[in-house]
Write a protein that holds these residues in place. Structure first.
Motif, PDB file in Angstrom:
ATOM      1  N   LYS A  50       0.810  -1.222   0.000  1.00 46.68           N
ATOM      2  CA  LYS A  50       0.000   0.000   0.000  1.00 46.68           C
ATOM      3  C   LYS A  50       0.838   1.265   0.000  1.00 46.68           C
ATOM      4  O   LYS A  50       0.414   2.294  -0.503  1.00 46.68           O
ATOM      5  CB  LYS A  50      -0.959  -0.001   1.191  1.00 46.68           C
ATOM      6  N   THR A  51       2.018   1.223   0.594  1.00 47.23           N
ATOM      7  CA  THR A  51       2.870   2.397   0.656  1.00 47.23           C
ATOM      8  C   THR A  51       4.310   1.974   0.911  1.00 47.23           C
ATOM      9  O   THR A  51       4.569   0.844   1.356  1.00 47.23           O
ATOM     10  CB  THR A  51       2.420   3.363   1.767  1.00 47.23           C
ATOM     11  N   GLU A  52       5.220   2.886   0.640  1.00 46.12           N
ATOM     12  CA  GLU A  52       6.627   2.661   0.968  1.00 46.12           C
ATOM     13  C   GLU A  52       7.035   3.470   2.195  1.00 46.12           C
ATOM     14  O   GLU A  52       7.934   3.087   2.936  1.00 46.12           O
ATOM     15  CB  GLU A  52       7.516   3.063  -0.210  1.00 46.12           C
ATOM     16  N   TYR A  53       6.303   4.591   2.433  1.00 50.08           N
ATOM     17  CA  TYR A  53       6.694   5.523   3.482  1.00 50.08           C
ATOM     18  C   TYR A  53       5.702   5.519   4.643  1.00 50.08           C
ATOM     19  O   TYR A  53       4.490   5.676   4.445  1.00 50.08           O
ATOM     20  CB  TYR A  53       6.804   6.936   2.913  1.00 50.08           C
ATOM     21  N   ILE A  54       6.233   5.347   5.839  1.00 49.80           N
ATOM     22  CA  ILE A  54       5.429   5.372   7.049  1.00 49.80           C
ATOM     23  C   ILE A  54       5.898   6.531   7.921  1.00 49.80           C
ATOM     24  O   ILE A  54       7.083   6.625   8.267  1.00 49.80           O
ATOM     25  CB  ILE A  54       5.553   4.056   7.842  1.00 49.80           C
ATOM     26  N   TYR A  55       4.971   7.414   8.269  1.00 55.87           N
ATOM     27  CA  TYR A  55       5.267   8.530   9.155  1.00 55.87           C
ATOM     28  C   TYR A  55       4.782   8.156  10.553  1.00 55.87           C
ATOM     29  O   TYR A  55       3.590   7.976  10.768  1.00 55.87           O
ATOM     30  CB  TYR A  55       4.565   9.800   8.665  1.00 55.87           C
ATOM     31  N   LEU A  56       5.717   8.042  11.488  1.00 51.65           N
ATOM     32  CA  LEU A  56       5.390   7.535  12.822  1.00 51.65           C
ATOM     33  C   LEU A  56       4.874   8.650  13.727  1.00 51.65           C
ATOM     34  O   LEU A  56       5.455   8.959  14.776  1.00 51.65           O
ATOM     35  CB  LEU A  56       6.623   6.868  13.436  1.00 51.65           C
ATOM     36  N   HIS A  57       3.764   9.256  13.288  1.00 53.94           N
ATOM     37  CA  HIS A  57       3.255  10.398  14.042  1.00 53.94           C
ATOM     38  C   HIS A  57       1.836  10.738  13.611  1.00 53.94           C
ATOM     39  O   HIS A  57       1.519  10.725  12.430  1.00 53.94           O
ATOM     40  CB  HIS A  57       4.155  11.618  13.792  1.00 53.94           C
ATOM     41  N   VAL A  58       0.980  10.980  14.564  1.00 51.20           N
ATOM     42  CA  VAL A  58      -0.276  11.708  14.384  1.00 51.20           C
ATOM     43  C   VAL A  58      -0.312  12.715  15.527  1.00 51.20           C
ATOM     44  O   VAL A  58      -0.043  13.889  15.346  1.00 51.20           O
ATOM     45  CB  VAL A  58      -1.519  10.798  14.376  1.00 51.20           C
ATOM     46  N   MET A  59      -0.600  12.221  16.729  1.00 46.99           N
ATOM     47  CA  MET A  59      -0.387  13.021  17.930  1.00 46.99           C
ATOM     48  C   MET A  59       0.772  12.382  18.714  1.00 46.99           C
ATOM     49  O   MET A  59       1.270  11.316  18.365  1.00 46.99           O
ATOM     50  CB  MET A  59      -1.652  13.058  18.784  1.00 46.99           C
ATOM     51  N   GLY A  60       1.187  13.035  19.782  1.00 42.68           N
ATOM     52  CA  GLY A  60       2.240  12.467  20.617  1.00 42.68           C
ATOM     53  C   GLY A  60       3.638  12.770  20.093  1.00 42.68           C
ATOM     54  O   GLY A  60       3.819  13.228  18.969  1.00 42.68           O
ATOM     55  N   GLU A  70      13.684   0.299  17.690  1.00 43.45           N
ATOM     56  CA  GLU A  70      13.350  -1.078  17.336  1.00 43.45           C
ATOM     57  C   GLU A  70      12.199  -1.108  16.341  1.00 43.45           C
ATOM     58  O   GLU A  70      12.192  -1.920  15.407  1.00 43.45           O
ATOM     59  CB  GLU A  70      12.988  -1.867  18.593  1.00 43.45           C
ATOM     60  N   LEU A  71      11.218  -0.210  16.519  1.00 44.78           N
ATOM     61  CA  LEU A  71      10.095  -0.140  15.582  1.00 44.78           C
ATOM     62  C   LEU A  71      10.580   0.287  14.200  1.00 44.78           C
ATOM     63  O   LEU A  71      10.147  -0.274  13.182  1.00 44.78           O
ATOM     64  CB  LEU A  71       9.043   0.838  16.101  1.00 44.78           C
ATOM     65  N   ILE A  72      11.467   1.263  14.164  1.00 49.17           N
ATOM     66  CA  ILE A  72      12.019   1.713  12.886  1.00 49.17           C
ATOM     67  C   ILE A  72      12.771   0.574  12.205  1.00 49.17           C
ATOM     68  O   ILE A  72      12.646   0.353  10.997  1.00 49.17           O
ATOM     69  CB  ILE A  72      12.937   2.929  13.094  1.00 49.17           C
ATOM     70  N   SER A  73      13.550  -0.162  12.983  1.00 47.11           N
ATOM     71  CA  SER A  73      14.307  -1.293  12.443  1.00 47.11           C
ATOM     72  C   SER A  73      13.366  -2.364  11.893  1.00 47.11           C
ATOM     73  O   SER A  73      13.612  -2.941  10.824  1.00 47.11           O
ATOM     74  CB  SER A  73      15.211  -1.884  13.526  1.00 47.11           C
ATOM     75  N   MET A  74      12.266  -2.624  12.605  1.00 43.69           N
ATOM     76  CA  MET A  74      11.282  -3.593  12.135  1.00 43.69           C
ATOM     77  C   MET A  74      10.706  -3.171  10.787  1.00 43.69           C
ATOM     78  O   MET A  74      10.606  -3.976   9.851  1.00 43.69           O
ATOM     79  CB  MET A  74      10.143  -3.718  13.159  1.00 43.69           C
ATOM     80  N   ALA A  75      10.324  -1.896  10.691  1.00 42.92           N
ATOM     81  CA  ALA A  75       9.729  -1.399   9.449  1.00 42.92           C
ATOM     82  C   ALA A  75      10.731  -1.441   8.305  1.00 42.92           C
ATOM     83  O   ALA A  75      10.399  -1.839   7.179  1.00 42.92           O
ATOM     84  CB  ALA A  75       9.217   0.020   9.659  1.00 42.92           C
ATOM     85  N   THR A  76      11.959  -1.046   8.590  1.00 46.81           N
ATOM     86  CA  THR A  76      12.995  -1.040   7.560  1.00 46.81           C
ATOM     87  C   THR A  76      13.252  -2.441   7.024  1.00 46.81           C
ATOM     88  O   THR A  76      13.415  -2.642   5.821  1.00 46.81           O
ATOM     89  CB  THR A  76      14.297  -0.440   8.124  1.00 46.81           C
ATOM     90  N   SER A  77      13.273  -3.417   7.932  1.00 51.43           N
ATOM     91  CA  SER A  77      13.520  -4.800   7.514  1.00 51.43           C
ATOM     92  C   SER A  77      12.378  -5.348   6.666  1.00 51.43           C
ATOM     93  O   SER A  77      12.551  -6.314   5.918  1.00 51.43           O
ATOM     94  CB  SER A  77      13.729  -5.696   8.736  1.00 51.43           C
ATOM     95  N   GLU A  78      11.196  -4.714   6.764  1.00 48.17           N
ATOM     96  CA  GLU A  78      10.044  -5.136   5.959  1.00 48.17           C
ATOM     97  C   GLU A  78       9.927  -4.328   4.671  1.00 48.17           C
ATOM     98  O   GLU A  78       8.942  -4.459   3.939  1.00 48.17           O
ATOM     99  CB  GLU A  78       8.757  -4.991   6.780  1.00 48.17           C
ATOM    100  N   GLY A  79      10.922  -3.471   4.416  1.00 49.04           N
ATOM    101  CA  GLY A  79      10.951  -2.730   3.156  1.00 49.04           C
ATOM    102  C   GLY A  79      10.343  -1.344   3.192  1.00 49.04           C
ATOM    103  O   GLY A  79      10.211  -0.699   2.147  1.00 49.04           O
ATOM    104  N   PHE A  80       9.974  -0.861   4.383  1.00 51.34           N
ATOM    105  CA  PHE A  80       9.402   0.473   4.503  1.00 51.34           C
ATOM    106  C   PHE A  80      10.481   1.501   4.835  1.00 51.34           C
ATOM    107  O   PHE A  80      11.539   1.160   5.366  1.00 51.34           O
ATOM    108  CB  PHE A  80       8.335   0.503   5.607  1.00 51.34           C
ATOM    109  N   LYS A  81      10.189   2.776   4.544  1.00 55.17           N
ATOM    110  CA  LYS A  81      11.030   3.889   4.958  1.00 55.17           C
ATOM    111  C   LYS A  81      10.263   4.702   5.992  1.00 55.17           C
ATOM    112  O   LYS A  81       9.107   5.075   5.754  1.00 55.17           O
ATOM    113  CB  LYS A  81      11.412   4.757   3.760  1.00 55.17           C
TER     114      LYS A  81
END
Length: 281
Positions: A50-60, A70-81
């Motif tokens: 569905k997408t290549e880019y994930i922005y880890l933010h809405v609020m907070g 660790e979350l960033i590493s998980m996403a990167t290993s699955e091919g996301f930026k």
């Protein structure tokens, strides 16, 4: 080559907890929460294709999540930026972010509204230190001044500080900011009001890219059409309970898309959104 995936980005809220109380941000009434690694992996699975880019933010504030890297590493290993937006106050405490694999870091320098001039100078120089190091390491780094005039009264010229710290940079200015150098940018703009169900309606003639090139997922799994729906006033479904394909193809989601194609808001919150008026064409 043009990205063939249906969404240019998806906002995934990993926490709604923040360490600041900025006047331009209304915050959220939702219960404080952080996403777990299992929940995040489930979201990643649903987002594949569905997408290549994930922005880890809405609020907070993403940097308040102890497992952010660790979350960033998980996403990167699955091919996301992954991109994050931070108020910058915790950057000095999270040096591991540089090596996390994060693709982009937006630093909202306008977030530091309280405190003395000396405290602000220490803060902005800390943000600059990170931006300098991160951009040299290949991380796309953006310093944001999205609250024009915010430092009036503090007798501080933030742009002058940036120019002095990066005096040997190229500084190519445009309408909305400047390219300071490779992978380091400045953005500025006026303060805007968040849409709220209590705001006056602005009418239903509006255009928006919500659900056309992006959408959001709150920390509790609720899917929203854009990153400004901070309380899930337009809840399309819960990704922990239903498939994302089913949620995004629901009757309500399709009505929103079709409405915007005709420059018409079908949802009450959209009729009260001043930000969407920027795209009215």
């Amino acid at each position: 080559m043009k990205n063939s995936l249906p969404y240019s980005r998806v906002y995934v809220e990993i926490t709604n907890i923040c360490n600041r109380f900025c006047t331009f941000c209304p915050g959220t009434k939702r219960a404080p929460r952080r996403i777990t690694k299992d929940e995040f992996y489930h979201v990643l699975t649903e987002l594949k294709g569905k997408t290549e880019y994930i922005y880890l933010h809405v609020m907070g504030e993403p940097l308040t999540h102890p497992e952010l890297c660790e979350l960033i590493s998980m996403a990167t290993s699955e091919g996301f930026k992954c991109a994050i937006t931070t108020n910058g106050t915790l950057l000095a405490r999270r040096p591991e972010l540089i090596d996390s694999g994060v693709y982009k870091v937006n630093i909202s320098v306008h977030s530091f509204e309280s405190g003395t001039k000396e405290e602000y100078l220490a803060y902005v120089n800390s943000c600059i230190d990170f931006a300098d190091k991160a951009s040299k390491r290949g991380i796309l780094t953006v310093l944001r001044l999205w609250n024009r005039g915010y430092d009036e009264g503090r007798n501080v010229d933030t742009l002058a500080i940036l120019k002095e710290r990066f005096s040997d940079a190229e500084w190519r200015f445009g309408e909305r900011g400047a390219r300071i150098r490779h992978r380091l940018h400045l953005e500025y703009g006026d303060r805007f009001e968040w849409p709220d169900s209590e705001c006056d309606t602005l009418g239903d003639e509006v255009f928006c890219y919500g659900l056309a090139d992006h959408f959001g997922i709150l920390v509790d799994g609720r899917v929203i059409p854009c990153c400004l729906d901070r309380e899930a006033a337009i809840e399309l479904g819960n990704v922990y309970e239903r498939s994302l394909d089913e949620i995004l193809s629901s009757e309500r989601a399709e009505a929103i898309r079709e409405g915007f194609k005709c420059k018409r808001a079908t949802e009450d919150l959209c009729k009260r959104c001043g930000y969407a008026r920027r795209f009215k064409i």
